[in-house]
Design an enzyme around this catalytic site. Structure first.
Site, PDB file in Angstrom:
ATOM      1  N   SER A   1     -26.054  37.375   4.606  1.00 47.53           N
ATOM      2  CA  SER A   1     -24.903  36.540   5.277  1.00 47.53           C
ATOM      3  C   SER A   1     -25.008  35.146   4.863  1.00 47.53           C
ATOM      4  CB  SER A   1     -25.032  37.064   6.361  1.00 47.53           C
ATOM      5  OG  SER A   1     -23.843  38.199   6.533  1.00 47.53           O
TER       6      SER A   1
ATOM      7  N   LYS B   1     -24.795  28.466  14.771  1.00 51.33           N
ATOM      8  CA  LYS B   1     -24.127  30.194  14.870  1.00 51.33           C
ATOM      9  C   LYS B   1     -24.564  30.128  15.778  1.00 51.33           C
ATOM     10  CE  LYS B   1     -23.956  34.108  12.067  1.00 51.33           C
ATOM     11  NZ  LYS B   1     -24.770  34.684  10.082  1.00 51.33           N
TER      12      LYS B   1
ATOM     13  N   SER C   1     -21.653  36.549   6.874  1.00 48.89           N
ATOM     14  CA  SER C   1     -20.992  36.389   8.252  1.00 48.89           C
ATOM     15  C   SER C   1     -21.096  34.726   8.981  1.00 48.89           C
ATOM     16  CB  SER C   1     -21.882  37.399   9.032  1.00 48.89           C
ATOM     17  OG  SER C   1     -22.632  36.907   9.514  1.00 48.89           O
TER      18      SER C   1
END
Lengths: 494, 95
Positions: free
Chosen positions: A184, A79, A160
């Site tokens: 998330s 990420k 997210s």
């Protein structure tokens, strides 16, 4: 020949060790899938050379008979919230466009040290603020899933960690890192039919992760199976003196202790998670989950978490408050973008830089946070929220006096279409209704797929555990995974 | 409590984010919506409840008061929008 990109982390690890294939073959296969999936926009930066470099090191180590790392031969996605030395790290913002860290985050460093290779930096909601991956400066991530019946609407991969969820379900990587502040990891996992665990707050070091809300932020793995999550989490967790909230505890052997036998365990079903108007398919999935856990030997009891309805408003005071403080560092002086209008002084430069560098949702949260922390409002908003947060945590403590884990839905619906909820920030916030309470209490929580809804989209279940008891969370998730038989995958259109 | 345009502009200024009049006006209903919603927390009885300070009990660690890093000036400056003579450079702040 097996399609290498269909293998799980455990299968890649074991197959590589057994000599069924080389690490380079694995990396090459995943690199090819990444390169062919631009339509998903899951990656901000692709790093095929890093994946190959780690693979070659793994092949060489194996040939030389050296001890292999826990993730030798396994390529993963990272990420783009984790600082990676020498590779751009943006948090999906314009503010950090071109920022190339001169250091490595603790968690990513542990993964590389264990032999993992990096396929690239995964897209996300800007500064991890969002639930649909529509706030990235680098464009929306598209879910590989589509509704059945020829509806080709682009669906949200969740947020997210939407780049992570999209990439894993599309077989661009076998696993990826995520971070979870209010859901998330778990909500994107649910939207894309994969698994992901947010460990107990403090298990994974926050050092080198771009900060959003420090009392809530936790890193965790995302992958297709519970076992793969256990494998990654063992590598990612562990004490780090560079993070003052890191827990100085040994990392359990979660993978070796996996067991779906839940005899002697009690599962709590929080009645407040079944509000009037709960989506009927989500409700039915929850009932199936209850039956699966009973089948695994667990007892099921109803429990009450009376302050549940206050969790979201509490979160949307505390998280923006912490964000407003954390994001004060982006001032156009030390790193990131600078916008210096002609003749501007220092204060003008700050304001212009931040106006140009932050997207609308990030500005909204910084400003809400600034307001609730400002003189005259601090006690009414922030102090009150921290008191309610204490009550929410106490609800869990009391519930755990009569049960070992909680079973709930992960998200109130299956994936929605991009654009569907963007007009109303509040409607978007409500997506986190089932995930935020465990975040506020710092508890481990995992999303695991349960099945498909009538539109052919994945819906999932969430297991919430006692602090530090990731093992029972993983075990109950494994029991669900074994019984759901979830094997659905998106048809390739990209 | 209702937020007006002037308050939005003040928050923007405190946040060091420049906003146009049009942007600020669009934020007024958004902020009122969100703040109106979080105000329901006021109805919770918190008598005798201490604000949470740590989710997981953890003691503050002490370490030896010794320098453990440093000498990385060039790394620190590597991502600066403007660095000169080994320093961060900013617009003139003293007239």
């Amino acid at each position: 020949m097996t399609n290498l990109t269909d293998l799980t982390v455990a299968e890649i690890r074991d197959g590589f060790r057994a000599g069924d294939f080389s690490a380079r073959e694995v990396a090459t296969s995943f690199n090819a899938n990444v390169a062919a999936a631009k339509a998903l926009n899951a990656f901000i930066v692709e790093t095929p050379e890093k994946a190959l470099e780690a693979a070659d090191a793994a092949d060489k180590a194996k040939a030389a008979g050296e001890t292999l790392g826990a993730l030798s031969g396994v390529p993963i996605g990272m990420k783009d919230l984790f600082c990676t030395e020498g590779t751009q790290t943006t948090a999906a913002s314009h503010m950090l466009e071109g920022f190339v860290p001169t250091y490595e985050s603790t968690v990513s460093g542990k993964l590389w040290a264990a032999g993992a290779g990096m396929l690239g930096k995964l897209n996300l909601d800007q500064f991890a603020m969002g639930s649909s991956n529509e706030t990235s400066y680098y464009g929306n991530v598209i879910s590989p899933w589509r509704r059945a019946g020829g509806d080709n609407a682009a669906l949200a991969p969740g947020g997210s960690s939407g780049g992570s969820s999209s990439a894993i379900s599309a077989r661009l990587c076998p696993a990826a890192t995520g971070t979870d502040t209010g859901g998330s990891i778990r909500q994107p996992a649910a939207f894309t039919g994969i698994s992901g665990i947010k460990p107990t707050y403090g298990r994974c070091s926050r050092w080198g992760i771009v900060a959003f809300a420090s009392s809530l932020d936790q890193a965790g793995p995302m992958a297709r199976t519970v076992r793969d999550n256990a494998i990654l989490l063992e590598v990612m967790a562990g004490f780090d003196p560079k993070d003052s909230t890191s827990l100085d505890l040994a990392v359990p052997q979660w993978e070796a202790n996996l067991s779906s036998d839940l005899r002697g365990k009690t599962v709590g079903i929080p009645k407040e998670y079944r509000p009037d108007g709960l989506n009927a398919e989500i409700s039915a999935m929850w009932d199936r989950g209850i039956a699966w856990l009973k089948d695994a030997g667990a007892e099921v009891v109803e429990v009450s978490l009376p302050h549940t309805k206050y969790a979201l408003p509490t979160y949307y005071i505390i998280a923006p408050a912490e964000a407003s403080s954390n994001l004060a560092r982006y001032d156009g002086v030390r790193y990131g973008q600078r916008d210096l209008p002609d003749g501007a002084g220092l204060q003008d430069m700050y304001a212009a830089t931040r106006a140009a560098g932050f997207g609308p949702e990030v500005k909204r949260r910084i400003m809400i946070g600034t307001y609730v922390l400002s003189a005259g409002f601090y006690d009414a908003y922030y102090t009150q929220a921290q008191k309610v947060r204490a009550l929410i945590a106490r609800d869990f403590e009391l519930a755990f006096e009569t049960c070992d884990i909680l079973l709930t839905p992960t998200a109130p619906s299956a994936a929605f279409a991009l654009g569907e909820k963007q007009a109303d920030p509040l409607a978007m916030y409500l997506n986190d209704v089932f995930t935020v309470p465990a975040s506020l209490a710092g508890l481990p929580a995992m999303a695991v797929p349960g099945g498909l809804d009538s539109a052919g989209l994945p819906i999932g279940l969430q297991i919430i555990g006692k602090a530090l008891d990731e093992q029972t969370v993983l075990n109950a998730s494994l029991a669900i995974e074994e019984r759901s038989g979830f094997a659905a995958r998106p048809d390739k259109w990209w | 409590m209702s937020i007006d345009l002037q308050t939005v502009k003040k928050i923007a200024s405190l946040s060091r984010i420049s906003v146009t009049d049009a942007e600020a006006e669009a934020m007024v209903p958004e902020f009122n919506n969100i703040l109106g919603w979080v105000e329901q927390l006021g109805e919770v009885d918190v008598t005798g409840v201490e604000p949470m300070t740590a989710v997981i009990p953890n003691h503050q660690r002490l370490r030896v008061d010794a320098v453990t890093d440093g000498n990385v000036r060039d790394k620190v400056l590597a991502n600066a929008p403007q660095a000169e003579h080994g320093f961060f450079a900013v617009p003139k702040v003293i007239e």
